[in-house]
Design a protein around this motif. Structure first.
Motif, short mmCIF file in Angstrom:
data_model
loop_
_atom_site.label_atom_id
_atom_site.label_comp_id
_atom_site.label_asym_id
_atom_site.label_seq_id
_atom_site.Cartn_x
_atom_site.Cartn_y
_atom_site.Cartn_z
N ARG A 165 -18.42 -7.07 11.96
CA ARG A 165 -18.59 -6.66 10.57
C ARG A 165 -17.85 -7.58 9.60
N LEU A 166 -16.96 -8.42 10.11
CA LEU A 166 -16.30 -9.39 9.24
C LEU A 166 -17.29 -10.34 8.59
N LYS A 213 -7.77 -3.52 2.98
CA LYS A 213 -7.29 -2.16 2.75
C LYS A 213 -8.19 -1.43 1.76
N ARG A 214 -8.69 -2.16 0.77
CA ARG A 214 -9.51 -1.56 -0.29
C ARG A 214 -10.97 -1.41 0.13
N GLU A 215 -11.51 -2.39 0.83
CA GLU A 215 -12.94 -2.44 1.11
C GLU A 215 -13.31 -2.27 2.58
N GLY A 216 -12.33 -2.37 3.45
CA GLY A 216 -12.63 -2.36 4.88
C GLY A 216 -13.34 -1.11 5.35
N ALA A 217 -12.91 0.05 4.86
CA ALA A 217 -13.55 1.29 5.29
C ALA A 217 -15.03 1.33 4.91
N THR A 218 -15.37 0.71 3.78
CA THR A 218 -16.78 0.67 3.37
C THR A 218 -17.60 -0.14 4.36
N LEU A 219 -17.06 -1.26 4.82
CA LEU A 219 -17.80 -2.07 5.80
C LEU A 219 -18.03 -1.29 7.09
N LEU A 220 -17.04 -0.51 7.49
CA LEU A 220 -17.16 0.26 8.72
C LEU A 220 -18.19 1.38 8.62
N ARG A 221 -18.47 1.82 7.38
CA ARG A 221 -19.41 2.91 7.18
C ARG A 221 -20.86 2.44 7.07
N ILE A 222 -21.08 1.16 6.89
CA ILE A 222 -22.44 0.65 6.75
C ILE A 222 -23.15 0.78 8.09
N ALA A 223 -24.28 1.46 8.07
CA ALA A 223 -25.03 1.66 9.32
C ALA A 223 -26.48 2.00 9.00
#
Length: 223
Positions: A165-166, A213-223
Motif C-alpha cells: 500500500r506504500l 500518522k495522519r494518512e496511513g489509516a486511510t490507505l489501510l482502509r482502501i479496499a
C-alpha cells in the motif's frame, strides 16, 4: 464514548509494560494490549480515559475513500480519478489523471486494487534498489505484503518487507520507510547510530512520519 458502539479486541503480551490502544483500520476495532498482570477492567478504564482519541480515530475511518466511479484513489500521492467504462474490454488503464476501469462495475473495486498491487512491485522495487545503491547496502530480497500494523520490516538475513500500500503514498514517504528498513542492515536496532544513518538518507523523515500518522489509516482502509 457515550452512545458510541465500539468493537474491542483483547491482546495480552508477555513483554508489554503498560496498557496500550490501537485502532485496526480495516475493521474499526480498538485493540487493547495488556501486560501479563493487568486486568480487563483496567484496560476498559484506560479506553474510557482515551475516549476522545478513539472517537477522532473512528471519525477519520468513517470517511475513508470509496473505490467507485468518479471517486479518486492515490498513486504515489497523486489522485487518480476512477472512471467506469463498462462496455470496454481493456482491463484497467491510465490516461494522465484518469484511471479507466472496464467491465462490470460490480468488479470495479477489485480491479482497481489489482491495478495498484501490480504497480507496487516495479515502483517500490525500483525505489529500494535506488536507495540501497545510495547507501551502499545490498538487501537479500524484497517481499510485498498487505500488513496491518507496520509499513516495513527487515530480517537479520537481509530480507526487506514493505506494505504494497506504500505505492499510494508520496515518494518521499516511500523513501523514508525504505531507508528505515535498509538502515537495519547496518544497525539492527534503533540506536543513535541507526537514526543518524536514517537522517542522512531520509532528511525529511519527520515530515514522512507525520504523513503516515495522519494518512496511513486511510490507505489501510482502501479496499
Amino acid at each position: 464514548m457515550a452512545g458510541t458502539a465500539v468493537s474491542i479486541a483483547w491482546r495480552r503480551h508477555p513483554r508489554a509494560r503498560r496498557i496500550s490502544l490501537r485502532l485496526e483500520p480495516r475493521t474499526a476495532t480498538v485493540i487493547i494490549t495488556l501486560p501479563p498482570k493487568a486486568s480487563e477492567a483496567s484496560g476498559l478504564a484506560w479506553l474510557h480515559q482515551n475516549a476522545a482519541w478513539v472517537e477522532r480515530g473512528l471519525s477519520t475511518l468513517a470517511h475513508s475513500p470509496r473505490l467507485a466511479d468518479g471517486e479518486t484513489v492515490p498513486l504515489e500521492g497523486a489522485p487518480l480519478v476512477i472512471r467506469a467504462v463498462p462496455d470496454a474490454r481493456r482491463g484497467v488503464w491510465r490516461e494522465d489523471e484518469i484511471l479507466n476501469v472496464s467491465g462490470d462495475v460490480a468488479f470495479l473495486p477489485r480491479r482497481v486494487m489489482d491495478f495498484l498491487r501490480a504497480e507496487a512491485r516495479p515502483r517500490l522495487g525500483a525505489r529500494l534498489r535506488a536507495r540501497a545503491g545510495d547507501m551502499g547496502l545490498t538487501p537479500a530480497r524484497l517481499d510485498l505484503r498487505d500488513t496491518r500494523s507496520r509499513w516495513g520490516s527487515c530480517t537479520r538475513d537481509g530480507r526487506i518487507m514493505l506494505s504494497w500500500r506504500l505505492v499510494m503514498a508520496p515518494v518521499e514517504v516511500q523513501d523514508y520507510v525504505i531507508v528505515h528498513e535498509l538502515a537495519h542492515l547496518r544497525h539492527f536496532d534503533h540506536s543513535a547510530a541507526f537514526w543518524t544513518l536514517v537522517d542522512r538518507y531520509a532528511p525529511r523523515r519527520h515530515a514522512a512520519e507525520r504523513w503516515l500518522k495522519r494518512e496511513g489509516a486511510t490507505l489501510l482502509r482502501i479496499a
